[in-house]
Enzyme design. Sequence first.
Site, PDB file in Angstrom:
ATOM      1  N   ASP A 191      40.425  43.292   8.217  1.00  0.00           N
ATOM      2  CA  ASP A 191      40.934  44.634   7.946  1.00  0.00           C
ATOM      3  C   ASP A 191      41.865  44.614   6.740  1.00  0.00           C
ATOM      4  O   ASP A 191      43.083  44.796   6.852  1.00  0.00           O
ATOM      5  CB  ASP A 191      41.659  45.169   9.179  1.00  0.00           C
ATOM      6  CG  ASP A 191      40.747  45.284  10.382  1.00  0.00           C
ATOM      7  OD1 ASP A 191      39.514  45.325  10.196  1.00  0.00           O
ATOM      8  OD2 ASP A 191      41.255  45.321  11.518  1.00  0.00           O
ATOM      9  N   GLU A 245      39.068  36.477  16.312  1.00  0.00           N
ATOM     10  CA  GLU A 245      40.053  35.389  16.113  1.00  0.00           C
ATOM     11  C   GLU A 245      40.878  35.033  17.358  1.00  0.00           C
ATOM     12  O   GLU A 245      41.303  33.878  17.412  1.00  0.00           O
ATOM     13  CB  GLU A 245      40.969  35.710  14.924  1.00  0.00           C
ATOM     14  CG  GLU A 245      41.832  36.921  15.009  1.00  0.00           C
ATOM     15  CD  GLU A 245      41.092  38.206  14.704  1.00  0.00           C
ATOM     16  OE1 GLU A 245      41.626  39.233  15.112  1.00  0.00           O
ATOM     17  OE2 GLU A 245      40.004  38.189  14.116  1.00  0.00           O
ATOM     18  N   ASP A 271      33.821  42.130  17.002  1.00  0.00           N
ATOM     19  CA  ASP A 271      35.131  42.370  16.398  1.00  0.00           C
ATOM     20  C   ASP A 271      36.190  41.497  17.067  1.00  0.00           C
ATOM     21  O   ASP A 271      35.997  40.995  18.178  1.00  0.00           O
ATOM     22  CB  ASP A 271      35.499  43.846  16.537  1.00  0.00           C
ATOM     23  CG  ASP A 271      36.413  44.334  15.419  1.00  0.00           C
ATOM     24  OD1 ASP A 271      37.084  43.487  14.787  1.00  0.00           O
ATOM     25  OD2 ASP A 271      36.453  45.551  15.171  1.00  0.00           O
TER      26      ASP A 271
END
Length: 775
Positions: free
Chosen positions: A461, A391, A388
């Site tokens: 998300d 980035e 997760d």
Amino acid sequence: MTKYYALLASLLLANTSGWAQSYQRTSQGLKASLETFDVEIRFYSPQIVRVLKTPKGGPPRLASLSVIKEPQATALTLASTDSTVTLTSQALRVRLGLRRGNVAIDQAAGAPLLHETRAAIRFRPNQGPDAGTYAVRQAFRLAPDEVIYGLGQQQNGKLNQRGQRVRLAQHNTSVAIPFFQSAKGYGIFWDNYSPTTFADTLQETSFASEVGRAADYYVLYGGTTDGVVAQLRELTGQAPLMPLWVYGFSQSRERYKTQVELVDVVKRYRALGVPLDGIVQDWQYWGKDDNWNAMSFDPATFPRPQQMVDSVHLLKAHLFIVAWPGFAPKTPQYQEFASKNMLLNFDTWPPGANTKPYDVYNPAARAIYWRYLNKGIFSLGPDAWWLDSTEPDHINEKPTDFDQPTHLGTYRSVQNAFPLQHVRGVYEHQRATSEAKRVMLLTRSAFAGQQRYGSNTWSGDVGSSFETLKKQVPAALNFSLTGLPYWNADIGGFFAGSFKKDGGAKNPAFQELYVRWMQFATFTPMMRSHGTDIPREIYQFGQRGDWAFDVQEQFINLRYRLLPYLYGTAWQVTSHGGSIMRPLAAAFGRDRASLDQSGEFLFGQSFLVAPVTEAGTKTKSVYLPAGATWYDFWTGQRLTGGQTVARACPIELLPVYVRAGAIVPWGPKVQYAGEKKWDHLEIRVYPGANGEFTLYEDEGDSYRYEKGARSEITFRWDDAKRQLTIQNRQGSFPGMLARRTFRLALAGPQNGAGVAPAKVVKAVSYASKQLVVKL
């Protein structure tokens, strides 16, 4: 006043006395020296050429993080005039202007592809921490009606990226890759890792990067979108095969709070008889946020983690475990990284925990990261990673955050390559530890070349709405067109809070959105349910007899029946640089109406899918490309291409069409991917054109397939002769079927429609030797 280096110098041919400078022929191209910068043109193959422009006195270009191909010997011819030098390969012709240093790239036969503008290049010296580097801008001229795709994953709802201005920087839901490809059959990769602005106007198309040592780009000619993707894989690396189970259905939630809760989900799917292969353990299994990402299980909520892993495996399912790139100060990882100056000094998720990411650009730091991950988690035997925040999340962002040093330069200079380097570390170290399981990395961001590290990127998300669902289709296609074949999205969208107060999973509006999203996900590289606010397990929506349950079950079962087709398609991705999700232009580039169809896509070679992306839709307009005959998947109705049809789509139906000439292997009904062998496959042939499909099989996991432990059976349909040839099996692997039955069916209005069993025309026994069957 800031100084600009412009293209104002002239270049002298080596044998011409009228010019002040020269060019030099090299083994793969040429080098030219201008007044303020040098130019190198280097062929990596007949289809791939690199253009490198380096300022005089500037720092040397670092090795590429994305490009792994070495230049190959390429036959070139050279011609020159007083003003131009031209290099021509079998596929490309490259002209360098000797006055301004402009480059023009065409097909070898002369058809124009990509030309730099007259004022093409600009170097602006950077100050401060990036002193010695440049802000770099390169401009090109495209044809007015040219259609382009790519830029990674942008949530702008557009397939064609003409007329866009996009700041390419990694963020949650936005994947930044400085690459686009044209419907004219070429692509351009701008090899830079700093934030970069892509801009397309009527006058020019440009890349402008904040930090660079050079203007460095590659032009790849493939002829078609598929061909360009294949060339990009050749340049940046091939995509390894995912485990068979990954192509099934995976269930997740934000989050399972105990090991009992997680295992119970798998048990309930098995009790219901609904197929399931993956279960995901999201964050906080380590306890409170001050222990964030400790890579160990909280003894209060996960007291026996080995028992949890073993229980999932006994239920014939597979376990993802989440890991993040940031660590809270209490963790031993944070303390070791801090002691070795291997933390990036900015806040990452979660807020208020003082969590910092590690320096993913440092190979020693990547090794430390794996040491903890291996000892705390991988040693227990999980099957996949959820990486997760790749980035990564950047909280309380300050301009000075980007000035800090990393192993490879300032963070600003390498920001966009963070996901590439992070997943690289996990992939390479897991493969070095054990090759018994194929590496599967579910990631939230990506960069060019990441496909070579077993990466499957989800769209982040995103919100729960039909508007967002509609944007996922072009976002996925553009992502795939940047050479990254594995993409997925949270079914139903991540943030579903707006539906929670009205019943959550029992809210009819959310049920409609979720079911339509699941139908779309059935035809994406990974089918995965996840989200916050509302639990998404199928039994949350009701029970058998309730439409929201029944339609989900129907499409999950459909996904499993398509596994032989999908696994064969995945093998084409690995072995031939193919793609799973493809724009209509991939196969129908000559049909102008196909070039900008942002609401439809091809699933492999055979299926056309038109997701329903508006609430309350009863009928959907679907464009069927010219140049093919099409079958309605559900009814078998045969339709001519080059027309728009109005397709009724009640909630239980997604518009899907199959191309004439398709050969589709239809798998058995199973509860998990490896439950049954493919010994009685139904082979559906869609007549009306010649066709071919290769059935691929291996052990389902491990990397022994790379060493030849695999088999391929190619089916060829001759439409004029109404003849199906099943060729000799190529290859073998332990446990392979020595003999099997193929149940052959001709699809049409009266047969082979939808999920119903087709009427078998012939059943043939196949013992790995060629068969020729008339149908």
